[in-house]
Design a protein around this motif. Structure first.
Motif, short mmCIF file in Angstrom:
data_model
loop_
_atom_site.label_atom_id
_atom_site.label_comp_id
_atom_site.label_asym_id
_atom_site.label_seq_id
_atom_site.Cartn_x
_atom_site.Cartn_y
_atom_site.Cartn_z
N ARG A 92 -13.98 -15.09 4.85
CA ARG A 92 -12.89 -14.37 4.20
C ARG A 92 -11.94 -15.44 3.67
N LYS A 95 -15.40 -3.05 -9.02
CA LYS A 95 -16.36 -4.07 -8.62
C LYS A 95 -17.22 -4.58 -9.79
N GLU A 112 -9.69 -3.66 -8.98
CA GLU A 112 -10.39 -2.91 -7.95
C GLU A 112 -11.78 -2.45 -8.40
N ARG A 144 0.83 -1.20 0.00
CA ARG A 144 0.00 0.00 0.00
C ARG A 144 0.87 1.25 0.00
N HIS A 186 -16.24 1.88 -4.01
CA HIS A 186 -14.82 2.01 -3.68
C HIS A 186 -14.69 2.41 -2.21
N GLN A 230 -15.20 -7.26 -11.23
CA GLN A 230 -15.15 -8.41 -10.32
C GLN A 230 -16.41 -9.26 -10.44
N GLU A 276 -17.31 -9.79 -2.96
CA GLU A 276 -16.29 -8.96 -3.60
C GLU A 276 -14.91 -9.55 -3.35
N CYS A 277 -13.93 -8.99 -4.04
CA CYS A 277 -12.53 -9.35 -3.83
C CYS A 277 -11.73 -8.08 -3.66
N ASN A 278 -10.92 -8.04 -2.60
CA ASN A 278 -9.96 -6.96 -2.46
C ASN A 278 -8.62 -7.48 -2.96
N ASN A 333 -5.81 -6.37 -2.86
CA ASN A 333 -4.67 -6.03 -2.01
C ASN A 333 -5.14 -5.90 -0.56
N GLY A 334 -6.02 -6.82 -0.16
CA GLY A 334 -6.71 -6.70 1.11
C GLY A 334 -5.88 -7.07 2.32
#
Length: 319
Positions: free
Chosen positions: A213, A127, A125, A78, A168, A130, A285-287, A289-290
């Motif tokens: 998760r 959605k 990023e 990040r 976002h 995604q 959803e998918c992050n 860089n979560g």
């Protein structure tokens, strides 16, 4: 650094990067940590030349440097954005040159494993993209509407129990304090002309017993069931009142997750699912860089080792 280094691109405060760097240090893997948006061109210096084998040269941060032609992996966590140091035209020009110069070289390193590639993260990023990919991979996706039309929004909300969630998760403040915008139920009578001010994402509420998760590192998949107090729609709003437990990932879900990552060119993904009363996994959803570090202890998942394995070896090991 004589051995092939791992570059870690992130901000000054990043506990997730901290635990990975500590593990790489324990394994004696060279690490060069820097924050492109803040360190360059002050603390950091770049000298890169293009040749038949791609980019070569050095990235120097303080008293440490890395050979760009022999970077083992880049962990794009990040980093700060490239922001102008001033409001004038020259400052804006410099910031853009830094982004496209240093950022461009870092995005084109020869023989480098990316976790994940900055451009792949940026693309994933979105959605809408995604949800389209998840549908193609056979994942169950709740009925979804993205609209700026108040009448369409009201009609959709009248067809089923509906939630609103932002497209976002950007910075947001209330009275000067940072705040999160969580997914929340919305009734048809609450929807008015304010919907026309921007795009809104509305989704059918999944009658769920818990959430999952799923963290995917390379080809390794780790899943934690997250149980929130009754009636909580978005578990992130109740961090202090959650229960965690590791659970296996069904084979069909695992295959779909790996296909999803391949679709975007990612080596990592933090996926959120809702588990309905019949144990159906509903993709939310998918992050790309979560966050994941808190799950290490909370659910007993060996995530730091998995990330370090990928950065060190350029490949994942079998579970």
């Amino acid at each position: 650094m004589n051995r092939r280094p791992v570059l870690v691109s992130t901000g000054f405060e990043d506990p997730t990067a901290d635990v990975v760097i500590a593990e790489l240090n324990r394994r004696r893997v060279p690490v060069l940590r820097f924050d492109p948006g803040r360190d360059f061109p002050g603390l950091a210096a770049l000298s890169a030349r293009i040749g038949h084998d791609g980019w070569s040269g050095r990235l120097t941060v303080g008293e440490r440097s890395a050979d760009l032609a022999h970077v083992r992996a880049l962990y794009h966590r990040r980093p700060s954005s490239y922001t102008p140091n001033g409001d004038d035209q020259a400052a804006r020009f410099i910031a853009q040159e830094n982004r496209r110069g240093l950022g461009g070289v870092l995005a084109a390193l020869p023989g480098c494993l990316y976790l994940s590639h900055p451009l792949a993260i940026a693309r994933a990023e979105y959605k809408p993209a995604q949800l389209a990919s998840a549908t193609r991979q056979g994942l169950r996706v709740p009925a979804t509407l993205i609209t700026s039309d108040p009448a369409e929004a009201k009609s959709f909300a009248s067809e089923q129990v509906t939630i609103y969630k932002p497209l976002h998760a950007g910075a947001y403040q209330i009275e000067g304090e940072p705040a999160g915008i969580w997914a929340a139920p919305v009734a048809p009578e609450e929807l008015n002309n304010a919907v026309s001010h921007c795009a809104h994402l509305f989704q059918a509420l999944v009658p769920k017993t818990s959430d999952v998760r799923a963290i995917v590192v390379g080809e390794r998949v780790f899943c934690a069931r997250i149980t929130a107090p009754p009636g909580v729609v978005d578990w992130r709003a109740e961090y202090r009142n959650l229960r965690y437990e590791p659970i296996p990932c069904p084979d069909e879900i695992r295959r779909a997750l790996l296909l999803f990552l391949a679709d975007f060119g990612l080596n990592f993904g933090a996926f959120d699912f809702a588990l309905s009363t019949d144990e159906t996994w509903w993709f939310l959803e998918c992050n790309p860089n979560g966050q994941w570090a808190w799950l290490e202890d909370a659910a007993g998942l060996p995530l730091t080792a998995a990330v370090a394995d990928l950065l060190e070896n350029g490949e994942s090991t079998s579970d």
